[in-house]
Structure formats: structure tokens, C-alpha cells
Scaffold this motif. Structure first.
Motif, mmCIF file in Angstrom:
data_model
loop_
_atom_site.group_PDB
_atom_site.id
_atom_site.type_symbol
_atom_site.label_atom_id
_atom_site.label_comp_id
_atom_site.label_asym_id
_atom_site.label_seq_id
_atom_site.Cartn_x
_atom_site.Cartn_y
_atom_site.Cartn_z
ATOM 1 N N PHE A 30 -1.825 -2.546 5.060
ATOM 2 C CA PHE A 30 -2.424 -1.008 4.438
ATOM 3 C C PHE A 30 -1.780 0.055 5.418
ATOM 4 O O PHE A 30 -1.427 1.143 4.767
ATOM 5 C CB PHE A 30 -3.886 -1.158 4.748
ATOM 6 C CG PHE A 30 -4.594 -0.118 4.155
ATOM 7 C CD1 PHE A 30 -4.890 -0.387 2.505
ATOM 8 C CD2 PHE A 30 -5.270 0.699 4.720
ATOM 9 C CE1 PHE A 30 -5.632 0.764 2.037
ATOM 10 C CE2 PHE A 30 -6.029 1.903 3.978
ATOM 11 C CZ PHE A 30 -6.236 1.855 2.821
ATOM 12 N N ARG A 31 -1.785 -0.185 6.662
ATOM 13 C CA ARG A 31 -1.153 0.909 7.506
ATOM 14 C C ARG A 31 0.248 1.147 7.424
ATOM 15 O O ARG A 31 0.794 2.032 7.433
ATOM 16 C CB ARG A 31 -1.343 0.527 8.790
ATOM 17 C CG ARG A 31 -2.788 0.673 9.516
ATOM 18 C CD ARG A 31 -3.051 -0.328 10.708
ATOM 19 N NE ARG A 31 -2.202 0.758 11.962
ATOM 20 C CZ ARG A 31 -3.016 1.499 12.692
ATOM 21 N NH1 ARG A 31 -4.297 1.871 12.415
ATOM 22 N NH2 ARG A 31 -2.208 2.083 13.606
ATOM 23 N N TRP A 32 1.246 0.126 7.001
ATOM 24 C CA TRP A 32 2.448 0.251 6.731
ATOM 25 C C TRP A 32 2.800 1.265 5.366
ATOM 26 O O TRP A 32 3.476 1.938 5.146
ATOM 27 C CB TRP A 32 3.208 -1.117 6.491
ATOM 28 C CG TRP A 32 3.793 -1.792 7.684
ATOM 29 C CD1 TRP A 32 3.228 -2.738 8.246
ATOM 30 C CD2 TRP A 32 4.749 -1.166 8.435
ATOM 31 N NE1 TRP A 32 4.065 -2.842 9.394
ATOM 32 C CE2 TRP A 32 4.979 -2.325 9.650
ATOM 33 C CE3 TRP A 32 5.736 -0.219 8.190
ATOM 34 C CZ2 TRP A 32 6.064 -2.252 10.274
ATOM 35 C CZ3 TRP A 32 6.796 -0.180 9.153
ATOM 36 C CH2 TRP A 32 6.984 -1.125 10.139
ATOM 37 N N ILE A 33 2.006 0.872 4.476
ATOM 38 C CA ILE A 33 1.845 1.472 3.197
ATOM 39 C C ILE A 33 1.501 2.994 3.157
ATOM 40 O O ILE A 33 2.172 3.868 2.609
ATOM 41 C CB ILE A 33 1.064 0.823 1.864
ATOM 42 C CG1 ILE A 33 1.506 -0.528 1.775
ATOM 43 C CG2 ILE A 33 1.145 1.528 0.705
ATOM 44 C CD1 ILE A 33 0.730 -1.479 0.941
ATOM 45 N N HIS A 34 0.300 3.145 3.843
ATOM 46 C CA HIS A 34 -0.351 4.514 3.784
ATOM 47 C C HIS A 34 -0.201 5.495 5.045
ATOM 48 O O HIS A 34 -0.321 6.814 4.994
ATOM 49 C CB HIS A 34 -1.869 4.271 3.374
ATOM 50 C CG HIS A 34 -2.263 3.686 1.980
ATOM 51 N ND1 HIS A 34 -1.818 4.433 0.767
ATOM 52 C CD2 HIS A 34 -2.642 2.282 1.940
ATOM 53 C CE1 HIS A 34 -2.132 3.737 -0.088
ATOM 54 N NE2 HIS A 34 -2.746 2.319 0.480
ATOM 55 N N ARG A 35 0.251 4.664 6.110
ATOM 56 C CA ARG A 35 0.548 5.620 7.270
ATOM 57 C C ARG A 35 1.841 5.916 7.607
ATOM 58 O O ARG A 35 2.423 6.814 7.881
ATOM 59 C CB ARG A 35 0.050 4.718 8.640
ATOM 60 C CG ARG A 35 -1.471 4.993 8.640
ATOM 61 C CD ARG A 35 -1.911 4.938 10.230
ATOM 62 N NE ARG A 35 -3.237 5.116 10.513
ATOM 63 C CZ ARG A 35 -3.764 4.966 11.735
ATOM 64 N NH1 ARG A 35 -3.060 4.637 12.790
ATOM 65 N NH2 ARG A 35 -5.090 5.454 12.197
ATOM 66 N N LYS A 36 2.641 4.727 7.058
ATOM 67 C CA LYS A 36 4.134 4.747 7.283
ATOM 68 C C LYS A 36 4.970 5.040 6.334
ATOM 69 O O LYS A 36 6.274 5.448 6.183
ATOM 70 C CB LYS A 36 4.770 3.690 7.920
ATOM 71 C CG LYS A 36 4.075 3.556 9.408
ATOM 72 C CD LYS A 36 4.594 2.211 10.109
ATOM 73 C CE LYS A 36 3.852 2.052 11.479
ATOM 74 N NZ LYS A 36 4.408 0.986 12.227
ATOM 75 N N ASP A 82 -9.626 5.212 7.904
ATOM 76 C CA ASP A 82 -8.818 5.628 9.111
ATOM 77 C C ASP A 82 -7.663 4.615 9.131
ATOM 78 O O ASP A 82 -6.510 5.219 10.075
ATOM 79 C CB ASP A 82 -9.683 5.248 10.310
ATOM 80 C CG ASP A 82 -10.782 6.342 10.504
ATOM 81 O OD1 ASP A 82 -10.823 7.440 9.809
ATOM 82 O OD2 ASP A 82 -11.752 6.004 11.260
ATOM 83 N N HIS A 83 -7.389 3.662 8.541
ATOM 84 C CA HIS A 83 -6.263 2.997 8.664
ATOM 85 C C HIS A 83 -5.256 3.456 7.552
ATOM 86 O O HIS A 83 -4.116 3.053 7.453
ATOM 87 C CB HIS A 83 -6.422 1.463 8.199
ATOM 88 C CG HIS A 83 -7.078 0.902 9.381
ATOM 89 N ND1 HIS A 83 -6.632 0.674 10.843
ATOM 90 C CD2 HIS A 83 -8.530 0.294 9.432
ATOM 91 C CE1 HIS A 83 -7.546 0.319 11.509
ATOM 92 N NE2 HIS A 83 -8.667 -0.174 10.737
ATOM 93 N N GLY A 84 -5.558 4.445 6.435
ATOM 94 C CA GLY A 84 -4.774 5.255 5.545
ATOM 95 C C GLY A 84 -4.698 6.426 5.890
ATOM 96 O O GLY A 84 -3.947 6.913 7.011
#
Length: 382
Positions: free
Chosen positions: A31-37, A184-186
Motif C-alpha cells: 500500500f505504501r509503495w503504491i500510494h506514498r511512492k 496514514d499509510h496512503g
């Protein structure tokens, strides 16, 4: 059949990963790879096990919408046209300010509400967007802007569901999208900085207060039912008394201590002193300082048969509301040189509503302010 991971909120992604035999923390990483990075290629996700990446390659994709066009206004506003298939397109607008960056997101291809003053509504309704199509607008805009501006920090601080469509008529897909925005992870957006704008679907306003209470904006545009029936057809089902009561109920769950009411200023239609005074009565029928008004200069288009109120008339209207203790602002028009201003989205899409023909037939009965019988007879809003 592959799954587009943009369609899943974190809980949905955790369920997907569990079905692949992976633990929940893998879903958080993904999820973090997709929406944070902004990652789109599984090979780039270096902290995921190779075996997991191989599973993802065969069973999942990260497929954003295709960009048809991008236009940048002289004031820095950016408008994107996205292809959603079947000959349909949606638009998304980024509005930069000194203290925030706001993204206006669409929820439907077209709109079924058919507000008289909105060019988007004149194209009719095609279909609801999926969660992934809603989130794809934010995903694309955020990571384009980071690259465009040369920064690593979040650029979009506010999201408003005020683009094409009525968000609460696409509730099933809207809620997971809101949860991705807030996670928060997005994107980690505050509930105060995510706004759902509605024409006034009363039961869904109540549901939103329980399922995902974010900031609420309501398109009012008229002070009485007779006039609002003509401008916002949804009023025939959910009249103003019901709508105002639902908005007041929402306050108990809202992240802000007020509801925003949007009011499009139409010359000779809803901009008189009498209309302003009727609004004051209607708002004062509920106790407390509980709402703010945002007066929107109308962006004319030929099929509407309407014109914008003069700046002087808007000022007088705003003064009446402010003098009554109702906080009122006038929206600054942004992006009108690229048809990105309020009510202009996808205005060049084919008119499926035959509104031009209907307006021609109704020329002998022009829209005009209609006195609310309750107000006229009793002097108070029931």
C-alpha cells in the motif's frame, strides 16, 4: 483475472494478500509503495519478497487512468482529461494556493442530477467510476506534481469531491476511495481536508456521518423549494427542510464545526435581497452558528440560458448574510481560461440531455424566483 490494486483500500488489500498466503504487514508495504511512492512496477518494490512479487505479477496490476490531455492555466491551475472507456472522459483539476494545494476529483462519468446551471450535467449520465478510477485521479496528480515541481513531499493537501458527478450516488465506490485518501499509510489527508460535495441526498448524508465523516459541502443555490425545484431537480425528492435537518444532524460527526453551503449566483434568478433574507430565515431556524456560505460566480455556457450576477449584486447578497451573522465568502474563479472553473467540467462532451430543446420549449416560462409558501404565509421556516 487480475486485480487493479488501485481499487482496494488497505483493508481490501490485506484480504487480497491473505488470499495469496501473505501476512498483513505485506499489504501495508504494498500500500505504501503504491500510494506514498507512486510505484507502478512490482519489481521496484525492493522490500517485498521476490516470491511475493512474482505472485503479484500474475494476479495484480497497478493501472491508472490514461491521460487524454493536460492544460495549465495562466493562474497555475491544471486540468487533466482522463479516458474512462466507452467514449467517456472525466476531468480533474488541481488548484494551487500559497497555503495549500487542492485537487477537485470526479466521482462519475457525467451526472444524473441535471442542475440547470452546470455544464457537466448537460452531458447526461454515463456510469459510476470505480474506486480505482477515483483514486487514480489523486495518484496521477500527486506524483505528476512532485516530479513537475521537483519535490519529494506531498503536494496535494486538500481533496474536494466536487468534480463531475454526484458522489453520494456512487457511495459504494466512494467510501473505499475516501479511506485510501485518509489512511496514514496512503495519502494521510486529514478528515478536515477531504470534502464531499452533494446536491442533497438526505439518506446518504446520514450514512456518510456514520461510515466516513469528512467535511461536507452542500449545493443549495436557492432559498425556497419552488425555485430550487427548478434549479436542482433533486429537491423534488429531498426538499430544503429535510436537507437542512440532515446537515444539522451531520454536525455531530463532522470534523469541522460547520457545513459549507454552495450557492451559484444567477442574475435575476436567485440573487435578490429577498432571496438572501429567505436564506437567513432558513438558517436561523436551526440554532447556533453552524454553517458557512460560499457564493460562486456563475460560469456561463450557451445552453444554460443564464447569466452571472454582477459583482455589485454578489457583494450586496454577501453583506446581507454576513450582517445576519452567517459567515459568507465569494469564491475566486480559477482556471476559467481552460474551462476548469466550477460547473465547466467536460462541457464539450456531447449533450445527452437535449437540454437545448427543452429550454427552447420553455422560453415562454422562464426561470424566476418562486416564493416559498411557508415563508410567505408564516414568515418562518418550518
Amino acid at each position: 483475472m487480475t486485480v487493479n490494486l488501485l481499487d482496494l483500500d488497505l483493508e481490501g488489500l490485506a484480504v487480497f494478500c491473505e488470499r495469496l498466503g501473505e501476512k498483513r504487514f505485506r499489504a501495508v508495504q504494498l500500500f505504501r509503495w503504491i500510494h506514498r511512492k507512486g510505484a507502478q512496477n512490482f519489481e521496484d518494490m525492493s522490500d517485498l519478497a521476490k516470491s511475493f512479487r512474482e505472485k503479484l505479477k500474475s494476479l495484480a496490476t497497478i493501472t491508472p487512468l490514461s491521460v487524454v490531455s493536460q492544460h495549465i492555466s495562466a493562474d497555475g491551475t491544471i486540468k487533466w482529461l482522463f479516458d474512462v472507456g466507452g467514449g467517456n472522459a472525466i476531468e480533474t483539476v488541481f488548484i494551487p494556493e500559497s497555503d495549500r494545494g487542492t485537487l477537485c476529483v470526479s466521482s462519475q462519468a457525467g451526472c444524473a442530477v441535471g442542475c440547470r446551471f452546470c455544464s457537466t450535467g448537460h452531458q447526461g449520465f454515463s456510469r459510476n467510476l470505480t474506486t480505482g478510477e477515483i483514486i487514480s485521479q489523486l495518484w496521477h496528480a500527486e506524483f505528476f506534481l512532485r516530479k513537475h515541481l521537483g519535490c519529494d513531499e506531498r503536494v496535494i493537501s486538500n481533496v474536494v469531491m466536487m468534480g463531475m458527478g454526484e458522489p453520494l450516488q456512487n457511495y459504494k465506490e466512494l467510501i473505499p476511495a475516501l479511506k485510501v485518501m485518509l489512511d496514514d499509510h496512503g495519502y494521510g489527508l486529514s478528515r478536515r481536508r477531504v470534502t464531499v460535495s452533494t446536491s442533497g441526498i438526505v439518506p446518504m448524508i446520514d450514512r456518510l456521518s456514520q461510515d466516513c465523516p469528512v467535511a461536507l459541502a452542500v449545493s443549495v443555490h436557492a432559498p425556497n423549494d419552488g425555485l430550487r425545484d427548478q434549479l436542482v431537480p433533486l429537491n423534488l425528492k429531498y426538499p430544503l427542510s429535510q436537507l437542512m435537518a440532515a446537515c444539522h444532524r451531520y454536525l455531530a460527526f463532522a470534523p469541522r464545526d460547520f457545513i459549507t453551503f454552495e450557492y451559484c449566483m444567477l442574475a435575476g434568478v436567485n440573487d435578490s435581497d429577498e432571496c438572501a433574507l429567505q436564506l437567513v430565515q432558513r438558517i436561523k431556524a436551526h440554532p447556533g452558528t453552524w454553517c458557512k456560505f460560499n457564493l460562486i460566480p456563475f460560469n456561463p455556457f450557451p445552453a444554460s440560458g443564464l447569466t452571472c450576477s454582477s459583482p455589485e449584486r454578489v457583494k450586496v447578497f454577501a453583506r446581507i448574510l454576513n450582517d445576519a451573522g452567517i459567515i459568507t465568502t465569494v469564491r475566486k474563479t480559477r482556471g476559467d481560461d481552460i474551462d476548469a472553473a466550477c460547473g465547466q467540467l467536460a462541457g464539450d462532451v456531447k449533450d445527452r440531455t437535449r437540454v437545448v430543446d427543452r429550454i427552447a420549449r420553455q422560453r415562454s416560462i422562464p426561470i424566476h424566483p418562486v416564493a416559498d409558501s411557508t415563508l410567505a404565509n408564516s414568515g418562518a421556516v418550518q
